[in-house]
Design a protein around this motif. Structure first.
Motif, PDB file in Angstrom:
ATOM      1  N   GLN A  90      11.548 -16.175 -15.550  1.00 19.65           N
ATOM      2  CA  GLN A  90      12.952 -15.781 -15.710  1.00 19.65           C
ATOM      3  C   GLN A  90      13.128 -14.303 -15.365  1.00 19.65           C
ATOM      4  O   GLN A  90      14.075 -13.926 -14.684  1.00 19.65           O
ATOM      5  CB  GLN A  90      13.419 -16.013 -17.145  1.00 19.65           C
ATOM      6  N   ILE A  91      12.208 -13.481 -15.854  1.00 19.47           N
ATOM      7  CA  ILE A  91      12.265 -12.037 -15.574  1.00 19.47           C
ATOM      8  C   ILE A  91      12.102 -11.815 -14.078  1.00 19.47           C
ATOM      9  O   ILE A  91      12.846 -11.037 -13.472  1.00 19.47           O
ATOM     10  CB  ILE A  91      11.167 -11.276 -16.352  1.00 19.47           C
ATOM     11  N   ASP A  92      11.143 -12.507 -13.484  1.00 19.93           N
ATOM     12  CA  ASP A  92      10.898 -12.386 -12.044  1.00 19.93           C
ATOM     13  C   ASP A  92      12.145 -12.756 -11.247  1.00 19.93           C
ATOM     14  O   ASP A  92      12.527 -12.064 -10.306  1.00 19.93           O
ATOM     15  CB  ASP A  92       9.717 -13.274 -11.649  1.00 19.93           C
ATOM     16  N   GLU A  93      12.801 -13.843 -11.637  1.00 22.30           N
ATOM     17  CA  GLU A  93      14.000 -14.295 -10.934  1.00 22.30           C
ATOM     18  C   GLU A  93      15.122 -13.261 -11.030  1.00 22.30           C
ATOM     19  O   GLU A  93      15.805 -12.975 -10.044  1.00 22.30           O
ATOM     20  CB  GLU A  93      14.453 -15.635 -11.518  1.00 22.30           C
ATOM     21  N   ILE A  94      15.298 -12.683 -12.202  1.00 21.56           N
ATOM     22  CA  ILE A  94      16.341 -11.674 -12.391  1.00 21.56           C
ATOM     23  C   ILE A  94      16.038 -10.425 -11.576  1.00 21.56           C
ATOM     24  O   ILE A  94      16.901  -9.905 -10.866  1.00 21.56           O
ATOM     25  CB  ILE A  94      16.515 -11.338 -13.881  1.00 21.56           C
TER      26      ILE A  94
ATOM     27  N   TYR B  52      10.384  -5.292 -29.837  1.00 21.33           N
ATOM     28  CA  TYR B  52      11.084  -4.677 -28.714  1.00 21.33           C
ATOM     29  C   TYR B  52      10.356  -4.988 -27.414  1.00 21.33           C
ATOM     30  O   TYR B  52       9.132  -5.115 -27.399  1.00 21.33           O
ATOM     31  CB  TYR B  52      11.185  -3.158 -28.897  1.00 21.33           C
ATOM     32  N   MET B  53      11.129  -5.097 -26.331  1.00 26.80           N
ATOM     33  CA  MET B  53      10.547  -5.357 -25.013  1.00 26.80           C
ATOM     34  C   MET B  53      10.966  -4.240 -24.062  1.00 26.80           C
ATOM     35  O   MET B  53      12.131  -3.860 -24.006  1.00 26.80           O
ATOM     36  CB  MET B  53      11.039  -6.703 -24.471  1.00 26.80           C
TER      37      MET B  53
ATOM     38  N   MET C  47      21.534  -7.165 -16.837  1.00 28.99           N
ATOM     39  CA  MET C  47      21.252  -8.505 -16.303  1.00 28.99           C
ATOM     40  C   MET C  47      20.336  -9.294 -17.238  1.00 28.99           C
ATOM     41  O   MET C  47      20.538 -10.494 -17.435  1.00 28.99           O
ATOM     42  CB  MET C  47      20.665  -8.408 -14.898  1.00 28.99           C
ATOM     43  N   ILE C  48      19.337  -8.625 -17.817  1.00 29.99           N
ATOM     44  CA  ILE C  48      18.449  -9.300 -18.772  1.00 29.99           C
ATOM     45  C   ILE C  48      19.271  -9.759 -19.975  1.00 29.99           C
ATOM     46  O   ILE C  48      19.139 -10.895 -20.432  1.00 29.99           O
ATOM     47  CB  ILE C  48      17.291  -8.380 -19.212  1.00 29.99           C
TER      48      ILE C  48
ATOM     49  N   VAL D 227      18.740 -11.306 -24.565  1.00 28.32           N
ATOM     50  CA  VAL D 227      17.895 -10.433 -25.374  1.00 28.32           C
ATOM     51  C   VAL D 227      18.004  -9.024 -24.790  1.00 28.32           C
ATOM     52  O   VAL D 227      18.080  -8.850 -23.576  1.00 28.32           O
ATOM     53  CB  VAL D 227      16.423 -10.929 -25.411  1.00 28.32           C
ATOM     54  N   SER D 228      18.054  -8.036 -25.668  1.00 31.67           N
ATOM     55  CA  SER D 228      18.136  -6.664 -25.173  1.00 31.67           C
ATOM     56  C   SER D 228      16.735  -6.145 -24.889  1.00 31.67           C
ATOM     57  O   SER D 228      15.752  -6.606 -25.471  1.00 31.67           O
ATOM     58  CB  SER D 228      18.852  -5.765 -26.183  1.00 31.67           C
ATOM     59  N   CYS D 229      16.655  -5.194 -23.967  1.00 29.83           N
ATOM     60  CA  CYS D 229      15.366  -4.611 -23.604  1.00 29.83           C
ATOM     61  C   CYS D 229      15.595  -3.192 -23.134  1.00 29.83           C
ATOM     62  O   CYS D 229      16.713  -2.751 -22.928  1.00 29.83           O
ATOM     63  CB  CYS D 229      14.690  -5.434 -22.508  1.00 29.83           C
TER      64      CYS D 229
END
Length: 172
Positions: free
Chosen positions: A84-88, A112-113, A138-139, A145-147
């Protein structure tokens, strides 16, 4: 699809997902006799494509493999897959292909991320703050989820032969 029955299931509940939703690929072989697979969980994440193929093939299709269900991390009750992260990140024109997820639990007891990601090769680093803000927004909107985001120069993150190490879980 003429050799397998393809199912896309929620990896947690094993219930079918809607067409277009990401889930775990589960296959049943139709032709293997010596060692048939019945509802074999591949742990690969993908989604069913409901549109017909432009070549005229009428058999069911699936999208590219987006990651693995066993690579899933849970952050504040949200299931996150590296795919999902990769796609974003891939959808953001300024981003390169290398990234890392750093997870930590702070003194307040919350997780936290931080996403460390490289800028695309040859891009000027003047607008780093704008790119970091774009990644965070975008995340938040796609994964809920916040990062924090740290954008690095191209080539700053290590390269790995074989599978890249992307998740650094420092939670105790």
């Amino acid at each position: 699809a003429d050799k397998y029955i393809l199912e896309i299931l929620n990896p947690d509940t094993l219930e079918p997902v809607e067409d277009g939703e990401v889930g775990e690929m589960v296959v049943t072989t139709l032709c293997k006799e010596a060692s048939p697979l019945v509802r074999y969980r591949t742990r690969d994440l993908t989604r069913k494509i409901s549109a017909p193929c432009s070549c005229g093939n009428i058999l069911p299709l699936h999208d590219k493999i987006m990651g693995r269900s066993d690579d899933m991390i849970i952050l504040r009750g949200v299931n996150i897959y590296p795919g999902q992260i990769d796609e974003i990140l891939s959808s953001i024109a300024e981003m390169g292909s290398e990234y890392q997820l750093h997870l930590e639990r702070k003194d307040d007891g919350k997780d936290y991320m931080t996403i460390k990601a490289e800028i695309r090769q040859g891009l000027d680093t003047k607008n780093i703050e704008n790119i970091e803000l774009k990644v965070k927004k975008m995340i938040q909107s796609k994964i809920m989820v916040s990062c924090d985001a740290q954008i690095c120069d191209y080539g700053e993150l290590p390269r790995f032969e074989g599978k890249a190490k992307r998740i650094f879980d420092n939670r105790s």
